[in-house]
Enzyme design. Structure first.
Site, short mmCIF file in Angstrom:
data_model
loop_
_atom_site.label_atom_id
_atom_site.label_comp_id
_atom_site.label_asym_id
_atom_site.label_seq_id
_atom_site.Cartn_x
_atom_site.Cartn_y
_atom_site.Cartn_z
N ASP A 30 35.69 18.94 -1.32
CA ASP A 30 35.72 20.27 -1.92
C ASP A 30 34.36 20.95 -1.92
O ASP A 30 34.23 22.07 -2.42
CB ASP A 30 36.25 20.19 -3.36
CG ASP A 30 35.26 19.51 -4.30
OD1 ASP A 30 34.65 18.50 -3.89
OD2 ASP A 30 35.09 20.00 -5.43
N ASP A 61 36.79 12.65 -1.01
CA ASP A 61 36.05 12.91 -2.25
C ASP A 61 37.04 12.85 -3.41
O ASP A 61 38.26 12.94 -3.21
CB ASP A 61 35.38 14.28 -2.17
CG ASP A 61 34.51 14.56 -3.38
OD1 ASP A 61 33.86 13.63 -3.88
OD2 ASP A 61 34.49 15.72 -3.83
N LYS A 86 26.05 11.35 -0.08
CA LYS A 86 26.48 12.51 0.70
C LYS A 86 25.51 13.67 0.49
O LYS A 86 25.10 13.91 -0.64
CB LYS A 86 27.89 12.94 0.27
CG LYS A 86 28.97 11.90 0.47
CD LYS A 86 30.33 12.41 -0.02
CE LYS A 86 30.38 12.62 -1.52
NZ LYS A 86 31.72 13.04 -2.00
N ASP A 105 36.43 13.99 -7.46
CA ASP A 105 36.44 15.08 -8.44
C ASP A 105 36.60 16.42 -7.74
O ASP A 105 35.81 16.77 -6.87
CB ASP A 105 35.15 15.05 -9.26
CG ASP A 105 35.24 15.86 -10.54
OD1 ASP A 105 36.29 16.47 -10.79
OD2 ASP A 105 34.27 15.87 -11.31
#
Length: 272
Positions: A206, A9, A181, A11
């Site tokens: 995250d 991922d 996702k 950000d």
């Protein structure tokens, strides 16, 4: 040969806003030097892979367009596999439109096969009403992702694709199909793009509800970084857990931890 590769991922994992997270540039560039394959996964459908690559290059990441896989790409490819040369009414920005054109789709204002909702910052209620009526007349409702909000930096958020989709679902009584996702559609496409098997795939993210849920459901090794959305105190609220928890990707510069994640054989087989 025992391979390992990474789905990552962006950000909150490798950058926040316009700044790389400490250690992220060294980690990503180190994967390239080691010959370990990786692919960035993002649920942001606004930008093309080229736009995203440009942003990452400016931060110092040595990556190419082909290292980025967006939910817009996944959505376009999925729909093209279900209906060639289809038509769509789209509420989104440039990234999704580009991918749909590339997949052979036509963007129309009347009687589309699909109504597709992506990210957008200038959405008009008139467009939403139009989409609603198309869905009520039989167009299939597709979401690039179901993220309810998107972080903008400095602790600020904006409404995400999932929020708009929820409004259309409520108004129409019809559930959208989401490709991003944690959908297995996007996860499987990304794994295949790296030519990896399930046990060769590591996901670093995250967000428990997208990155970790999606990858864990697919049987991938999961690494949760606490540098973004999810905090350690949040973990008690989930019925599943990541395989590894790190403060940030900087922790993976520690060779002992890195070996635990990918295994000694995979590291030994990497090409320096």
């Amino acid at each position: 040969m025992k391979k390992k590769g990474f789905l990552i991922d962006m950000d909150g994992v490798i950058y926040k806003g316009s700044e790389p997270i400490p250690g992220a540039v060294e980690f990503i560039n180190g994967l390239r030097e080691k010959g370990l394959p990786f692919l960035f996964l993002t649920n942001n459908s606004q930008r093309t892979s080229r736009d995203v690559c440009y942003k990452l290059n400016k931060m110092g990441f040595k990556v190419n367009d082909t290292d980025i896989f967006t939910c817009a790409m996944a959505t376009a490819r999925y729909l093209a596999s279900k209906k060639e040369n289809g038509t769509a009414y789209v509420i989104c920005e440039g990234g999704l439109l580009t991918e749909l054109y590339n997949a052979g789709y036509s963007i129309v204002d009347d009687q589309p096969d699909y109504v597709i909702i992506g990210e957008g910052r200038t959405i008009m209620l008139e467009s939403v009403d139009k989409a609603l009526n198309m869905v009520m007349k039989g167009a299939k409702l597709i979401a690039t992702n179901l993220d309810p909000n998107c972080p903008m930096g400095d602790g600020k958020y904006r409404a995400g694709c999932g929020a708009l989709v929820a409004m259309l679902e409520c108004a129409s009584g019809i559930k959208a199909f989401s490709v991003g996702k944690p959908s297995p559609v996007m996860m499987r496409m990304a794994r295949k793009a790296l030519q990896l098997t399930t046990d060769e795939t590591v996901m670093i993210g995250d967000t428990m509800g997208t990155d970790i849920l999606g990858a864990g459901s697919m049987g991938f090794t999961t690494v949760l970084t606490l540098s973004g959305v999810t905090h350690e105190s949040d973990l008690a609220h989930f019925g599943y857990s990541p395989d590894f928890i790190i403060k940030s990707v900087k922790d993976l510069l520690n060779e002992d931890l890195f070996v635990k994640v990918i295994g000694e054989t995979a590291l030994a087989e990497a090409h320096y």
